[in-house]
Design a protein around this motif. Structure first.
Motif, PDB file in Angstrom:
ATOM      1  N   ALA A 145       0.818  -1.219   0.000  1.00  0.00           N
ATOM      2  CA  ALA A 145       0.000   0.000   0.000  1.00  0.00           C
ATOM      3  C   ALA A 145       0.848   1.265   0.000  1.00  0.00           C
ATOM      4  O   ALA A 145       0.420   2.299  -0.520  1.00  0.00           O
ATOM      5  N   ASP A 146       2.067   1.207   0.561  1.00  0.00           N
ATOM      6  CA  ASP A 146       2.898   2.403   0.675  1.00  0.00           C
ATOM      7  C   ASP A 146       4.349   2.066   0.352  1.00  0.00           C
ATOM      8  O   ASP A 146       5.119   1.642   1.221  1.00  0.00           O
ATOM      9  N   ALA A 147       4.737   2.282  -0.887  1.00  0.00           N
ATOM     10  CA  ALA A 147       6.096   1.958  -1.336  1.00  0.00           C
ATOM     11  C   ALA A 147       7.149   2.801  -0.623  1.00  0.00           C
ATOM     12  O   ALA A 147       8.315   2.397  -0.539  1.00  0.00           O
ATOM     13  N   ASP A 148       6.773   3.954  -0.071  1.00  0.00           N
ATOM     14  CA  ASP A 148       7.745   4.808   0.621  1.00  0.00           C
ATOM     15  C   ASP A 148       8.279   4.180   1.902  1.00  0.00           C
ATOM     16  O   ASP A 148       9.239   4.680   2.487  1.00  0.00           O
ATOM     17  N   LYS A 149       7.677   3.093   2.348  1.00  0.00           N
ATOM     18  CA  LYS A 149       8.172   2.394   3.535  1.00  0.00           C
ATOM     19  C   LYS A 149       9.171   1.296   3.162  1.00  0.00           C
ATOM     20  O   LYS A 149       9.706   0.627   4.029  1.00  0.00           O
ATOM     21  N   PHE A 150       9.415   1.113   1.867  1.00  0.00           N
ATOM     22  CA  PHE A 150      10.273   0.040   1.365  1.00  0.00           C
ATOM     23  C   PHE A 150      11.550   0.604   0.745  1.00  0.00           C
ATOM     24  O   PHE A 150      11.516   1.644   0.094  1.00  0.00           O
ATOM     25  N   LEU A 151      12.634  -0.108   0.919  1.00  0.00           N
ATOM     26  CA  LEU A 151      13.879   0.215   0.221  1.00  0.00           C
ATOM     27  C   LEU A 151      13.764  -0.169  -1.251  1.00  0.00           C
ATOM     28  O   LEU A 151      14.197   0.561  -2.126  1.00  0.00           O
ATOM     29  N   PHE A 152      13.131  -1.324  -1.500  1.00  0.00           N
ATOM     30  CA  PHE A 152      13.065  -1.839  -2.868  1.00  0.00           C
ATOM     31  C   PHE A 152      11.638  -1.832  -3.404  1.00  0.00           C
ATOM     32  O   PHE A 152      10.698  -2.170  -2.687  1.00  0.00           O
ATOM     33  N   TRP A 153      11.500  -1.483  -4.674  1.00  0.00           N
ATOM     34  CA  TRP A 153      10.208  -1.561  -5.357  1.00  0.00           C
ATOM     35  C   TRP A 153       9.919  -3.004  -5.734  1.00  0.00           C
ATOM     36  O   TRP A 153       8.850  -3.530  -5.498  1.00  0.00           O
ATOM     37  N   ASP A 154      10.918  -3.648  -6.372  1.00  0.00           N
ATOM     38  CA  ASP A 154      10.790  -5.049  -6.760  1.00  0.00           C
ATOM     39  C   ASP A 154      11.999  -5.792  -6.193  1.00  0.00           C
ATOM     40  O   ASP A 154      12.636  -5.296  -5.268  1.00  0.00           O
ATOM     41  N   ALA A 155      12.319  -6.926  -6.714  1.00  0.00           N
ATOM     42  CA  ALA A 155      13.397  -7.735  -6.153  1.00  0.00           C
ATOM     43  C   ALA A 155      14.784  -7.181  -6.468  1.00  0.00           C
ATOM     44  O   ALA A 155      15.786  -7.725  -6.000  1.00  0.00           O
TER      45      ALA A 155
END
Length: 180
Positions: A145-155
Motif C-alpha cells: 500500500a505504501d512503497a515509501d516504507k520500502f527500500l526496494f520496489w521489486d526484487a
C-alpha cells in the motif's frame, strides 16, 4: 570463482572481470574528457548481496545479505576509486566525483528508521523476492500500500523514495567536491 561471458568473451575470474570493467570505465571517462567533459560523477556498486533477489537465494541461511557478493562489490569499488584517483592526476582539469552507493545503501539497510523505511529485505511488489520489471506495477496483486516504507520496489530496483535519497546524496557530494 568464474563468471561465464557470452559472445566474444571467454571465461573470467571475478577479479579479472572487475579489472575488465574498470579498464572499460577508464577508457570511457578518458574519451568523454577528450570530447569536452570536465565535470563527471561516477557511482560505485551498491551492496549487491543485500538485494531481495540475492536474499531469497540465501533463504537457507536466514535470508540475510550474501557477504561474498558484498565483498566483490567492495573490491570492485576500491579498484574504481584507485582508477579515478589516477585519472584525476592525469587529467587535472577533469573534476571527477565518486559516489559511494555501497555505503549509502548499507546505511539504508542497517538504519532503515533513520530514513523512514520499514522494510529493507523485500520489494513492495508481489512477493518482493523474485519479481521485477514490467511484472511489477501499481495494479499487480499483492503490491504494498505504501512503497515509501520500502527500500526496494521489486526484487532488484529501489523505490522512488530511495532513488530520491540517492540523488540528493549525489548532489551533496557534487557540492562538497566542487562540481556544482
Amino acid at each position: 570463482y568464474y563468471m561465464l561471458g557470452t559472445g566474444r568473451f571467454a571465461e573470467y575470474t571475478v577479479a579479472e572481470f572487475s579489472d575488465f570493467l574498470v579498464a572499460g570505465a577508464r577508457r570511457f571517462l578518458s574519451e568523454i574528457h577528450r570530447l569536452g567533459a570536465r565535470r563527471v560523477t561516477f557511482a560505485g556498486l551498491a551492496a549487491i548481496g543485500c538485494l531481495p533477489l540475492e536474499r531469497a537465494e540465501n533463504m537457507i541461511h536466514g535470508g540475510g545479505c550474501i557477504e561474498e557478493y558484498n565483498r566483490v562489490a567492495r573490491e570492485y569499488n576500491a579498484k574504481v576509486e584507485a582508477m579515478l584517483g589516477g585519472l584525476r592526476a592525469e587529467l587535472p582539469d577533469l573534476r571527477l566525483a565518486y559516489v559511494p552507493v555501497y555505503d549509502t545503501m548499507l546505511d539504508l539497510v542497517t538504519n532503515p528508521a533513520k530514513f523512514g523505511l520499514e522494510n529493507v529485505e523485500e520489494g513492495c511488489c508481489a512477493t518482493g523476492r523474485f519479481e521485477m520489471g514490467f511484472m511489477c506495477n501499481d495494479e499487480a496483486p499483492m503490491t504494498c500500500a505504501d512503497a515509501d516504507k520500502f527500500l526496494f520496489w521489486d526484487a532488484f530496483h529501489p523505490t522512488q523514495k530511495v532513488n530520491r535519497i540517492m540523488a540528493n546524496h549525489t548532489i551533496d557530494i557534487c557540492y562538497q567536491q566542487g562540481l556544482l
